[in-house]
Design an enzyme around this catalytic site. Structure first.
Site, PDB file in Angstrom:
ATOM      1  N   HIS A   1       0.866  -1.184   0.000  1.00  0.00           N
ATOM      2  CA  HIS A   1       0.000   0.000   0.000  1.00  0.00           C
ATOM      3  C   HIS A   1       0.904   1.236   0.000  1.00  0.00           C
ATOM      4  O   HIS A   1       2.012   1.194   0.539  1.00  0.00           O
ATOM      5  CB  HIS A   1      -0.835  -0.057   1.289  1.00  0.00           C
ATOM      6  CG  HIS A   1      -1.896   0.986   1.420  1.00  0.00           C
ATOM      7  ND1 HIS A   1      -1.626   2.261   1.850  1.00  0.00           N
ATOM      8  CD2 HIS A   1      -3.239   0.940   1.203  1.00  0.00           C
ATOM      9  CE1 HIS A   1      -2.753   2.950   1.894  1.00  0.00           C
ATOM     10  NE2 HIS A   1      -3.747   2.167   1.506  1.00  0.00           N
TER      11      HIS A   1
ATOM     12  N   CYS B   1      -4.890   2.580  -3.462  1.00  0.00           N
ATOM     13  CA  CYS B   1      -3.598   3.095  -2.957  1.00  0.00           C
ATOM     14  C   CYS B   1      -2.480   2.098  -3.249  1.00  0.00           C
ATOM     15  O   CYS B   1      -1.627   1.812  -2.397  1.00  0.00           O
ATOM     16  CB  CYS B   1      -3.656   3.423  -1.460  1.00  0.00           C
ATOM     17  SG  CYS B   1      -4.802   4.723  -1.075  1.00  0.00           S
TER      18      CYS B   1
HETATM   19  N1  C6P Z   1      -6.413   0.627   2.995  1.00  0.00           N
HETATM   20  C1  C6P Z   1      -8.332   0.246   1.587  1.00  0.00           C
HETATM   21  O1  C6P Z   1      -9.458   0.502   1.177  1.00  0.00           O
HETATM   22  P1  C6P Z   1      -4.967   3.938   7.230  1.00  0.00           P
HETATM   23  O2  C6P Z   1      -5.554   4.755   6.130  1.00  0.00           O
HETATM   24  O3  C6P Z   1      -3.761   4.592   7.844  1.00  0.00           O
HETATM   25  O4  C6P Z   1      -5.965   3.485   8.231  1.00  0.00           O
HETATM   26  O5  C6P Z   1      -4.460   2.573   6.543  1.00  0.00           O
HETATM   27  C2  C6P Z   1      -3.564   2.620   5.471  1.00  0.00           C
HETATM   28  C3  C6P Z   1      -3.350   1.252   4.916  1.00  0.00           C
HETATM   29  C4  C6P Z   1      -2.101   0.680   5.037  1.00  0.00           C
HETATM   30  N2  C6P Z   1      -1.858  -0.560   4.604  1.00  0.00           N
HETATM   31  C5  C6P Z   1      -2.801  -1.322   4.036  1.00  0.00           C
HETATM   32  C6  C6P Z   1      -2.487  -2.712   3.609  1.00  0.00           C
HETATM   33  C7  C6P Z   1      -4.087  -0.800   3.877  1.00  0.00           C
HETATM   34  O6  C6P Z   1      -5.033  -1.544   3.317  1.00  0.00           O
HETATM   35  C8  C6P Z   1      -4.377   0.526   4.307  1.00  0.00           C
HETATM   36  C9  C6P Z   1      -5.711   1.144   4.084  1.00  0.00           C
HETATM   37  C10 C6P Z   1      -7.733   1.111   2.672  1.00  0.00           C
HETATM   38  O7  C6P Z   1      -7.681  -0.700   1.147  1.00  0.00           O
HETATM   39  C11 C6P Z   1      -7.739   2.547   2.274  1.00  0.00           C
HETATM   40  S1  C6P Z   1      -6.749   2.851   0.847  1.00  0.00           S
END
Ligand code: C6P
Length: 411
Positions: free
Chosen positions: A121, A367
Site C-alpha cells: 500500500h 492506494c
Molecule cells: N487501505 C483500503 O481501502 P490507514 O488509512 O492509515 O488506516 O491505513 C492505510 C493502509 C495501510 N496498509 C494497508 C495494507 C491498507 O489496506 C491501508 C488502508 C484502505 O484498502 C484505504 S486505501
C-alpha cells in the site's frame, strides 16, 4: 461457526436500506462497521469521564487516565505484546509507519538498504521512499511474481535480497488489493537471523486473525483501529521495547518530556515519548472496547468466516464471462477480500451499479498504483468481508455483477 443473527444485531448501521434495497456492506477493507459495544464505550466516556489524561489530579482526569492506560494494556494483550509500554497510540497504520520511517530516515546512511515489496500500500511505500531520499539509503523491492501468476511475491528471491546492507525490511501482512497473505513469521525469522529490523503493515490482518507479535517475532507492527470495529483516527504502533527506546520522537511538545529548559528538553521513555500533546483518548478507549468485542466473538472463528466468504465469492464470481480475479487461486489461502476486473468495464461503473443494488464495494487503485501498473490495470473492483457478512450477501454481490454485465452487453 459465527452466530450471524446475533452478530448482525450488534451493528446498528447494517439494518438500513440503501436506494430501497437492504444494505450489503462489502467495503470492510476500507473500514469496518462499529458494534454497539464500541459506540456505547464512546458515549459512556463522553457522558461520564471526559477529561484530559496524565495531567489532572481530579476524579474525572484520573478516571480518563485509567481508561486510556487500560485501553493500552488491552491492546497490548490483543497483540500479545510483552509490555503495554510497547504500544504507542497513533492515528492509524499510516501514522505508525511514518513514525518508524522518519526515525530511520535520521539514522540510515548512503549504502544502507531499505527492503520492501512490490505489493505494498502507498502507506508502506512512500514513507520508506522518503526515508531513502532523506538519508541517501537505497530502496529495494521484493518483486511481485507477475500479472500472469498473481500469487504474490517471488519468495525465491528473498534470501538473495536480504543482503548485509539491508537495515529495515517493511512488508504488508495481507495485501489490500490481491488478498495475498505474506508468511510474516518466516519473513521475520529470516530478517532477525541477519540483524535486520522488521516492520509489518498489519492493516488488513489485525481485525481478521489472531496477531501475536512475540510469536511472529517482528520489531514493529502498525495497524488501524477502524479496520477492526474501532473508531477512525486511532490505531497503534507496536515496537519491541529495546528498539522503541532508541527511536527519536516524530513529534515533540507537551506530555512527552521529563524536563525542559530554554535550551532543550529530555524525553520520557516510550510510550509517552511518542504521544506529544493531548491524545485521542475517547477513540483509544473505543479501540480497547473493540478488542473486547472481537475476542468475545473469537478471532479464529472470524478468520475462518472471512476467508470462507472470500473463497465462496471467488468461486461464484469466477464463472462470470471475462472476469479476471486477482490474487491466490481457488483453494489457496487468501485474506477476506476478492479483487477483480472486467476488460471493458471500469471499476467505478461496476461500483456505481452495485450501489444501486445496495451493495457497497470499492473500485479504484486501492492506494496501490505501482502494483496496478504491474498488473496492467488502472483499477479493480473489490469486495471485502467481515464477521457480519453472510453467504446471501455473496449471492447479492454476484447477482449485482450479472445485472451490470447484462447492461454492458456482456453475457
Ligand atoms: N487501505 C483500503 O481501502 P490507514 O488509512 O492509515 O488506516 O491505513 C492505510 C493502509 C495501510 N496498509 C494497508 C495494507 C491498507 O489496506 C491501508 C488502508 C484502505 O484498502 C484505504 S486505501
Amino acid at each position: 461457526m459465527l452466530d450471524l443473527t446475533k452478530i448482525r444485531a450488534d451493528f446498528p448501521i447494517l439494518h438500513q436500506q440503501v436506494h430501497g434495497k437492504p444494505l450489503v456492506y462489502l467495503d470492510n477493507a476500507a473500514t469496518t462497521q462499529k458494534p454497539r459495544a464500541v459506540i456505547d464505550a464512546l458515549v459512556r466516556y463522553y457522558e461520564r469521564d471526559n477529561s484530559n489524561v496524565h495531567r489532572g489530579l481530579h476524579a474525572l482526569s484520573m478516571r480518563a487516565t485509567d481508561a486510556y492506560e487500560g485501553a493500552r494494556a488491552r491492546v497490548a494483550k490483543f497483540i500479545n505484546a510483552a509490555d503495554p509500554a510497547e504500544v504507542i497510540f497513533t492515528r492509524g497504520t499510516t501514522e505508525s509507519i511514518n513514525v518508524v520511517a522518519h526515525s530511520y530516515a535520521a539514522r540510515l546512511k548512503p549504502g544502507d538498504v531499505i527492503l520492501t515489496t512490490e505489493i505494498e500500500h502507498h502507506s508502506n511505500m512512500v514513507p520508506w521512499q522518503q526515508a531513502a531520499k532523506a538519508s541517501g539509503a537505497t530502496i529495494r523491492y521484493v518483486p511481485f511474481l507477475g500479472a500472469n501468476v498473481e500469487d504474490g511475491l517471488d519468495l525465491a528471491q528473498l534470501d538473495a535480497l536480504l543482503t548485509p546492507e539491508v537495515k529495515v525490511f517493511a512488508f504488508t501482512h495481507i495485501s489490500n488489493t490481491t488478498g495475498t497473505i505474506n508468511p510474516a513469521t518466516a519473513f521475520c525469522a529470516k530478517a532477525r537471523a541477519r540483524g535486520i529490523v522488521t516492520v509489518i503493515d498489519a492493516a488488513q490482518s489485525i481485525g481478521h486473525e489472531t496477531i501475536d507479535v512475540q510469536a511472529i517475532g517482528c520489531d514493529f507492527l502498525a495497524f488501524s483501529g477502524h479496520k477492526m470495529c474501532a473508531p477512525t483516527g486511532i490505531g497503534a504502533l507496536y515496537g519491541r521495547r529495546a528498539l522503541l527506546d532508541t527511536l527519536a520522537p516524530d513529534e515533540t511538545g507537551g506530555g512527552m518530556v521529563v524536563t525542559v529548559d530554554y535550551t532543550g528538553a529530555r524525553w520520557k521513555p516510550a510510550p509517552e515519548r511518542f504521544e506529544a500533546g493531548t491524545p485521542n483518548i475517547a477513540d483509544a478507549i473505543g479501540l480497547g472496547a473493540a478488542c473486547d468485542y472481537l475476542d468475545t466473538i473469537g478471532r479464529p472463528a472470524i478468520a475462518h468466516h472471512d476467508a470462507a466468504l472470500a473463497q465462496l465469492a471467488r468461486e461464484k464470481l469466477s464463472v462470470l464471462p471475462g472476469i479476471r480475479i486477482l490474487g491466490p487461486r481457488n483453494g489457496e489461502p487468501r485474506g477476506g477480500l476478492v479483487s477483480f476486473a472486467f476488460a471493458d468495464i471500469h471499476a467505478h461503473d461496476i461500483v456505481t451499479f452495485a450501489d444501486e443494488d445496495g451493495v457497497a464495494l470499492r473500485g479504484g487503485h486501492h492506494c496501490n498504483q505501482p502494483l496496478m501498473r504491474k498488473l496492467g490495470l488502472t483499477s479493480t473492483t473489490r469486495a471485502s468481508f467481515y464477521l457480519y457478512n453472510t453467504e446471501q450477501e455473496v449471492d447479492a454481490l454476484v447477482a449485482s455483477m450479472r445485472r451490470t454485465l447484462k447492461f454492458f452487453g456482456v453475457t
